[in-house]
Every structure is written in C-alpha cells, then in structure tokens.
Design an enzyme around this catalytic site. Structure first.
Site, mmCIF file in Angstrom:
data_model
loop_
_atom_site.group_PDB
_atom_site.id
_atom_site.type_symbol
_atom_site.label_atom_id
_atom_site.label_comp_id
_atom_site.label_asym_id
_atom_site.label_seq_id
_atom_site.Cartn_x
_atom_site.Cartn_y
_atom_site.Cartn_z
ATOM 1 C CD GLU A 134 -2.486 -1.411 2.710
ATOM 2 O OE1 GLU A 134 -2.041 -0.974 3.784
ATOM 3 O OE2 GLU A 134 -3.634 -1.876 2.582
ATOM 4 C CB CYS A 179 -8.214 1.123 8.250
ATOM 5 S SG CYS A 179 -7.751 0.608 6.588
#
Lengths: 639, 639
Positions: free
Chosen positions: A316, A412
């Site tokens: 990421e 998240c």
C-alpha cells in the site's frame, strides 16, 4: 501568517446541498450502520469482532479475540465519529450507547493504563515487543483521538481519562531514559494523537512525546532492527516491505532527512500530519519547511487526479514519481483522508489556496468514492480504471473490489470516512486571527467569535456561493474566501456590487466592518475542463480526465457500453454539463459525443478501422459503481 | 493434407543473413558459453549446479544437490542443443565432451532406470510422490528429447538407451493398471517427448503412454488432489495457482474439454504441442480439431504482437482474453518457443501460411529478444514496455529484468533458445509428400529427397528471396513457398519470367519438373506498417506498433531520450526504413518524426501543452537492450 494553538474551530452546521447530504448520510446512516458492523450484526459482512473483543477483555463475556492486531482502532475511529456527531447533533440514545461502550472500555483497561484487546487476550506477555508490526501505539493513538473528541463533544472525561492513563503509560514506557524503550510505532498515528491530547489538556509532555517519536524514528541503531534481533528473528522483513525495507515504515533513516514520500501511504500521510502539527505548535520552522517540501513532492509527483496517493498494492505504498497506473491504483480511502488531514493542517501553517485545492480534490473524488450512495458499503482501494473480469483475475489487483462491500476484515477505511464527514465543518472553515477563512463551500452556517456566516449554495453542481454575514456586535473581521485553483474567472459581489477580488495566495480577502445581513456572492464558473497529466505520467499519456469544478468524472459501462478503452474523445468534441436530478441521487453529468473504434476480426491488423461516433456520458467519479458492476475509467483517450 | 509419421526432415545448412547469423552465434558462442554456465564457471552468473549434481549422483565427487526440482532439465536441453549442433557441424571435441557427460549421466541412473538428481540426492524416498509440483516427468521428458536428438545426430545409442530405460520405468510406473499410478506431470513435456521417442524407435507403447497422460489429465477423481491428500496436505494450493487452481496446470478438467488456453503458458503450449503430435500420428481428427481451436483462441485473444503469450506474472499464466499489458507482459521466452513448436507441428497437420506467420512472429520477435547480440546474456521475461526505475520498483514486475543476465536460478529459457536455434532448419522447411515447403526464409541450402534448394536472401531486412533448384535426377516435385500474411503484394518470377502466384492457403505452389539451375525469385515487399490491436486490447488502445516484414519494432531511450510515453506518432507522419549496418550488428531501422509533449510544471493542468516535433528512431524489438539500460516501448500513441 501564524496561529495560536488554541484558536477554536468555528461551530458549523451544514444544512443543504451535496456535501451536507453526504454528512447527513454519515450521521443518520453510516454511523448507526457501522455500529451494527462493529457488533457483528450485519449478515454477509466480514466479521469485525471489535465490540466483542472489548467485552471479553472487560470480563463481560467469555470468548476469544477476533481479528487483526489493530482491530481495536476501527472501534476507536467510530467512537470519534459518533462523538463528532453528538457535538453537532445531540442524541441521547447515542450518548448513552457511547457511555456504555466507554464503561466497557474502561473496565477492559489494565490498572497500569494499558489498553489493547489483542495483546490483553492473545499475547499478554508480548506488550510492546513488536512495535514494527503490531500497531499497539497506532491503536492507542486512535483511542486518544476518540477520547479528545468525546470530551470536546460531551464535556465528559470518561474516555479522556482512560486515554490519559494510556498516554501516561506510554510516556513512562517510551523515551530516552535508561529504563525506557527508545522505540516508536511501525504505523504512525500516536504522534498526531498526542498533539491533540496536548492541545485538549494543555499538558505539554504529550507533545514532547510526539516529537520524541518523530525524532527517534529511523535513527541509528535502528530500533526495529534491535527489537527484531531481540525477538530472535533472522532479519528477514515481511513481504510487504519489499524494495523499501524499513522505508515502508518511514524508518529507514531519520525523519528529518525525508525529502520524498516513501513507504506505506497512510503511514506517510499520518506522519506528515504530525510533523505539520508540531511545526505549528512548537513552532519549528525547519520542520515546517520540510513538511511543505514533502507535501509538494506528493502533490507534484505522486498524486492521482482524484487526489489519491499510494500506487503500489504490495505494501500500500508510494512508488516511483509519476508512476500512477489507473488500474493498479491503490489510492486507499484512508490515504486520501490523510491527504485531507495534511492539507487542512497546512492551512493552519499558512492560508494558501493550493492546500485547499488538494484537500477539495481528495475529498470530492477519492474520499467520497469510498462511500456508497446508500452509506452501507465502502471501497478501500480506489482505482481509476476497472475492467471487472481483469481486476478479479490479476493478482496485482487482488485488493481491488469492483463493487463496494459492507465491511472489511481490515476495516480501517469505513470508520475513517465516518469520522471525517462527521467533523466536516472543521475542514471547511478556519478561524483566523483576523476573522474567518472558508476552505470548502457547502450549504450551512458557521458560528465563530466574529459572528455568523450563512452559506447558501448548490456547490459543486452550481457555481454560485452566497454568504450572508451577521457579525457579532461591533465586530470588524476579515473574510477569506477560497478561490479554487481550477476556476479561471471567479467573480465577487458585495451587496450586489461587483468587487475587484483581492487574491491573497488563493483566497479572496474581504476586510470590512460587516453589517448584519451583508451579502457576498462568489461565482465560480465551472465549465467542463479537460485535465491533462504531466508528460512524465506515462499511464495517462495522450489522455484527458474530465473535471468540472472540483469534481473529476469517469465513464461507466452502464452509460457507455463495454470496452470503454475503445472510446476516444476528439479534441474538438463539445462536452456539456447537464443537471441530472434523477441520476445517482442527483448530480451534474457530462454529455457529448465520442468516437468508438469498432471491434475487429483479427487481434492485430494493418488495416485502419473507421471509428463511429457515439454518445458519451460521464458521471462523477465519486459516484461510480452505484449502479451495478461494470467497467469504469477516468482517463479518456483524446483523438 | 496428411503426412506419414516417418517423413524425414530436410537437411539444412544456413550460411548467410540474419537468421543464419543468430544460428551461428548459438553454435559458436551460446552453446559453449552455456556449457560453462552449466559447469558453474561463469563469474557473476547465478549458479547452475547441473553438471555438479550429476557428478555427485554418479558418485564421481562428493557434494550436495544444488538448485530447483527441475534443475536437471537445463542440462538436458543443452545436450539436445549440442546434439543438433553436432548434426549440422561435426565437432570431435564437443562429441567427446558429450560422451563423457553421457557416461556420467548413465552412471547416475539407478538400476531400475530412474534418473533425477534432485530426488536421488535429496528425497530418495519421495519419488513420484508430488507430481503436481516436482517436475519429475518433465525432467524425464527433456532427457528423452536429448536422447533422441543425440541418437539422430551421432547414431550413438548411449543416451538413447539411458532414456529408453527411464521411459520404460515410467511406462511400468504410470498407467491404468491396479499396481500403476494414475497420475501425470504438473508440467507437461513428457507427452511430446514420448511421441518423439516413439517416432525415433518405432515403439508404439511410448505414444500410448503419451496419450494416456493426456487423457488422464484433469479427470475425476483429480490425481493431484488424491496425491495431495496422500501427502497429508490441507488442500491449500501453492500461491502461483491463484485464481485458476489446478487449471494452472491444465488439470482442472479433462484436456478434451479445453476450449480456451488456461494456466501456465509454457505448460499449455507444451501440452498443445503433444496434442497436435498425437492428432497427427494416430490420427485423431477430434484432437486435431480441438488443437486448432485452442491455437485459434491463443492467436486471436491471448498473444502479444511480438508473438509472446502469458500475460500474468503470478504463475506465468494465460490471463483474460485481450488482457495484454505491455509493462507486465510475462511473455516468457520459453512460452514463445512453445508457440513456435506448436505452429511448426500444425504445419505438419496442414500446410497453412497462418501457422507459419505466427511462428515467424514469435521467432523474430519474442524468442530472439531472449538472446543478447553477443550470445552471452538472456531474457526470461519479455515485456513490451519498460521504464527501468518502475520495473525495478513494482512488485508485479519483480521478474522483469531491464538488462539480459548471464544465467538464471531457474534457467529454462537460455538452453531452450539454444536448442531451437541449433535445430532451426527443422522449423524452416518441411518435406511434403509432393516436395518441399519453405516456411522461413534464410540464406542456406536444404537437401531433401527431391534434390537441393539453395536460398540466397538478406531477409528480413530485404524483400528478395532467390532460390536455385537442383533436383535429384528425374525428380518432379512441388515447391511450396510461404506467402507471409503481412505481405500485401508478393511477386514471383521463374527463370526471370513473372508468374501468377497460385496461393494455396498462404503458400505459393510451384509444381514442375525442375531443371538444374532453375531460379525462382520471390519478392516480398515490406514497407513500414502500422499495426493496430483489436479494440478489446485496452492496453494498446489508440496506439500502433511498427512492423516491417516479420520484424516488430520498438523505440529505445538511447535513440529517443527518456519519457518515451511523451512521444506520439502523427497519423500522417512518414516513416522510412533505412539499412543501418552499424546499428545493433547491422539491421534495418525505422526513422521518421514524432511529436513530443513537453514536460509541464504541474502534475495536472487544464492547459494544453504544444507538442514539439522530434526525430523518431525505432529498432527491431528483438535487439532492444543491447546498448545499455533505458526505457523501451513497442506501442506508440497515434496523434
């Protein structure tokens, strides 16, 4: 321009228009829905286990921990969101629910202040033993943010006291002392949270600790190497740290030496947010300068046209400058929220329209794409081009979803969207030493020490923003109205009289002793624009993105048929914006004509197929994938 | 048209021109160089261990096995290549070296015929226990091919006897009998090898076994599932089988049900090669029909313009139809060799120019790209677009090399290139029942039962191919000269007189009682062509590849500067081919002018930058990366 730390935020209520609608959706639907998700009451969604874990840790029920190291943080972000909601929209039932939850959390907290259900229930002996991977301080940071928000919203110290004890434990545990741990978290968050706690409590040592974490990061001997050896590991790093090594965690070298964004995008943005906070609060001119330089590098070399960052799915991460592939865009919702957070903080350092431009770009495009029209499903990854069969097939796209989902095993993003929209007023306005700055235009009312500003607008669909000013008695103040960078020719009137705009760094400055009922009208003409990327962005070469106002558009299969790559937009093709109250909850769409290359009968041919003219319809990128699964693309070939 | 199994191949000697030069390079440089590599005598190269492993297994030296399960196969392919070389260019020293090596191999063979140094040295108890992953039959297949080649080249039975014993062991071990294993190899190869062995020895049971392996593949109960349970595994498949599961190994369902290529590209091509072999030898019309359909699917939906296949780096696999990204092209050298193998076999089923067109495309572009100009370094992965910094950075490109390397830990490709070029004559010509077919044009001489055909040509750089025919006494025969699909207007003369071409399925048919010294001249005009992909190939939308004759071109940074994506080719731009004897060993380059978008000062802009006209130079794709590291791309935007 510099600001005292304590300058309060205006009190803002949004009441009409697009952003207000999204904020209302978050208040009325997303927050309650996520509470169901956190309680594992949504059929078909991935299990959260968050509330369950705390109930088990508090001894309220038997059971086992469920989830990832950082599972608690989903709940903390939701508490923060729910607290913001209470601040703007009091709700006794929600307040009571929060009180019960906070009581459970307080019960779960260990006597020494420790709070983390994973380590309490699964590895009690391994507290703080793997800061690199286990997110303990990250989770603590989110609870601290929640505690500060809950205190600010309700005046209750219940959660603030819990997180104060936790922060004090952390302060005793970490630091340069001989009995202390010279470490820091693999995922930044605690740093900005400690600054918030310092601001809320006036306790300076929390800010000291935030600065310690930042200064210590990446120093030699590298703490992550030291602790890995202590754990008996062979020095091999987890797979997601490929190529960047500890740079994945912004820990390959001291933070003060960073000049280009590196590593995990959310971590990088949260680190930068804390750096800006500290640059402002200390103040620290060198840190401010470095923060601005890092921001410039991100914005000039690493950002999607949707405001997203992070282009490498493995880890990421930030990738090479200008490497912005649309199909493998990671562009995590949380990372774009990090962009919004940093932009807003930079506006506290200096009121410059360019920061608000990026904030608006990220908010209206990448962030909003994370949330379905109905508020019940979410995107984590936000590509700019999707061919569903390919996205499902290719390993490097394995985190791309072609449809939003109700929850994630690693969830998240959804509560991050919730806390952002529940506190949207804080992003839209600043109270300045001389008055009020308006960064985002949305229908509603802002109250600040200088008085009240009412905003009437259908922005971003219409270009007019009307302000009615009702000053507090005898209050002369300056109104700073953002002049969006995308707008070529803004116009301003005061009580019906055209004004020459005093453009100060991207804000129209109106200094005046206001009269109650004064009316300012800002017109921001927003024709359809063709946006081009710098020639170094090889993935967008020869292509344009359509943008109108702050809204980036995309084409979808549902409107334009499959094989969207076969479409091209002639340079001369006229594109028109049209209000479409019946499309995607009401928005402005773009219509025109395009060329479509017909399908051939050979894979490769030396014949030139004659393209056919077809109608083109583009819709706001943020609203894609609300009408079933299909192809989508932002960048359109120009022909 | 059908052929008897035993029709001998013409004896071919290449002596001038481009392909002959590559074949000479393989003979004189690549084969000796690879022998050094296989003996671990090249400084800086990844260790092979191949010869070492056999010496250890033969008891000639102490030591441990080095490498992967299939390490032996690198050596087998090299023996095959070296044998082909002996057949065309006798060499006592090489023959003696081979004799010594074969003696070692024979010594290493177990008394029951088993031969595999990995299992002999590392897991002697686990023979045939993991056919899914361990490549035992694949390795055996390569040794069988080597044995057949060595016998054909030298008449010596030394290696043929070794592999005969191995094949007999395999025949006793595998099959439908109650004491036999109903399995097959995770990586196809044994099947086509057994057909070769049957053809060489006339022993039909080898062909029966090949057919058994194919018929058994993917049947229920699935053997790979059965053996995984026997090994006590939990059913979880290795990572490289993501998405396709056992389809990665063409084993998710019976082979006879395959209609679209699936899974690992080399395996798929080797399977198809064996299917075509069996379709021809049996004959089996259904298998022939299915083979043609699978071939058509590959060529029409899954092939790069360079003739490469396999677009998914994870598992080296076929992907979705038309998903042909240039930067993540896997396009393994071995897979393109598999394309060549299948095309050549299809020409034995039916003489159709379209098969030879694909063979030529793969050979001149993807396969040749695998080999450096100096013959000492190799590509495994052959992308169509490389930005070195990005290729080195992105995880999904982690197998892409930006420069050829001397050897690989998994070194399947280099000796595969060697054996292909060492036997190039077998690909260039077929002996037909009525005469001779010429598939590839290269300077040299072919001898067959009808006589001798001498070819003089500078193909693919020049368009003229001259044939001098010297028939065997009283031999009327038909000459089939391929008319390349890329050529719009071929011309033919016989002894100086223009002929009307009788085009039979892409071959000019010349039936005649030849006189010694007859001269045929075939002119294949090869202007620079712009090749376009079908509109479904989203990665090539709006772009063209330059092709001249069979040669696909690319642009390189060394000629055109960096940021190659900033270049575009106006539709009207004139492109000229120019002989460049001093460039890349002597080739034809393409020159013209292009537009270059200047770099901007903003990442995104609503301004339209004015492109500047710049010179463009394109070079043959196969020769890229011979002048240092830099950007490269095949597809050029049209503007």
């Amino acid at each position: 321009m510099s600001y005292p730390t304590s300058l309060p935020l205006p009190s803002v209520a949004f009441d009409h228009g697009f952003l207000a609608g999204r904020a209302k959706l978050v208040r009325d639907t997303v927050i309650p829905w996520q509470w169901e998700a956190l309680n594992d009451r949504i059929a078909g969604a991935e299990r959260s286990g968050c509330v369950h874990n705390f109930q088990v840790a508090a001894g309220e029920k038997p059971g086992k921990f469920h989830g990832l190291f950082w599972q608690d943080s989903d709940l903390a972000k939701w508490i923060e969101a729910a607290s913001y909601r209470l601040a703007t929209h009091p709700d006794a039932a929600l307040a009571a629910e929060l009180d019960r939850l906070i009581a459970t959390i307080a019960k779960a907290q260990r006597p020494d202040g420790y709070l983390n259900t994973y380590f309490q229930l699964v590895e009690p002996a391994n507290r703080w033993a793997n800061l690199r991977d286990c997110h303990e301080l990250y989770v603590a940071g989110h609870f601290i943010e929640a505690g500060v928000a809950h205190f600010a919203a309700t005046g209750k110290r219940t959660l603030l006291d819990v997180v104060g004890r936790l922060a004090d434990l952390i302060g005793r545990t970490f630091g340069p002392g001989p009995e202390q741990v010279p470490g820091y978290c693999g995922h930044e968050e605690i740093e900005l949270a400690l600054v918030k706690l310092a601001r809320a409590t006036g306790v300076e040592r929390y800010r000291d600790l935030a600065l310690y974490f930042i200064e210590q990061r990446g120093r030699s001997p590298n703490y992550f190497e030291v602790e890995a050896r202590r754990r008996g590991e062979d020095g091999k790093l987890p797979w997601h740290m490929h190529h960047d090594g500890l740079g994945t965690l912004q820990a390959a070298r001291p933070v003060r030496e960073l000049t280009e964004p590196v590593g995990h995008a959310v971590r990088m943005m949260y680190l930068l947010a804390a750096m800006i906070d500290l640059a402002r609060d200390r103040p620290d001119a060198a840190l401010a300068e470095q923060s601005r330089a890092l921001w410039a590098a991100i914005v000039q070399r690493h950002m999607y046209v949707t405001g997203g960052v992070g282009t490498e799915p493995y880890g990421e991460k930030f990738c090479e400058p200008f490497d912005l592939p649309p199909d493998r865009a990671y562009a995590e919702t949380c990372a774009a929220i990090g962009v919004v957070m940093c932009a807003r903080r930079l506006l506290e350092l200096e009121l410059r329209g360019e920061y608000a431009d990026v904030m608006e770009r990220a908010l209206y495009n990448n962030v909003l794409a994370g949330l379905a029209l109905d508020g019940r499903t979410f995107f984590y990854v936000n590509p700019l081009e999707v061919v569903p069969a390919v996205a499902k097939r290719r390993y490097e796209c394995h985190l791309v979803r072609t449809q939003r989902v109700p929850w994630f095993g690693c969830a998240c993003c959804p509560p991050n969207v919730a806390r952002l929209f529940a506190s949207l007023g804080d992003y839209a306005y600043s109270q300045t030493v001389d008055g009020l700055a308006v960064h985002l235009y949305a229908g509603g009312t802002a109250r600040f020490k200088g008085g009240t500003v009412q905003v009437a607008t259908e922005y971003p669909w219409q270009d007019r923003v009307e302000f009615r000013i009702d000053p507090a008695p005898a209050a002369g103040f300056t109104l700073h109205l953002r002049l969006p960078g995308w707008c070529r020719a803004p116009r301003l009137t005061l009580n019906g009289v055209a004004q020459k705009i005093e453009n100060v760094s991207g804000y129209a400055r109106l200094r005046r002793v206001w009269q109650s009922g004064d009316r300012v009208v800002l017109d921001l003409p927003m024709p359809v624009e063709r946006v081009r990327a710098d020639a170094r962005v090889f993935a967008a070469a020869g292509q344009v993105a359509l943008q109108r106002g702050p809204v980036v558009y995309c084409v979808e299969e549902v409107d334009n048929g499959p094989q969207l790559s076969a479409l091209s937009l002639p340079r001369a093709a006229k594109l028109e914006a049209r209000a479409a109250p019946d499309v995607l909850g009401g928005c402005v769409i773009i219509e025109g004509s395009a060329l479509r290359t017909p399908l051939g009968d050979k894979l490769y041919s030396i014949e030139t197929p004659a393209p056919v003219t077809v109608p083109l319809r583009a819709v706001p990128y943020a609203l894609w994938a609300n009408r079933g699964e299909g192809e989508m693309r932002v960048w359109l070939r120009e022909s």
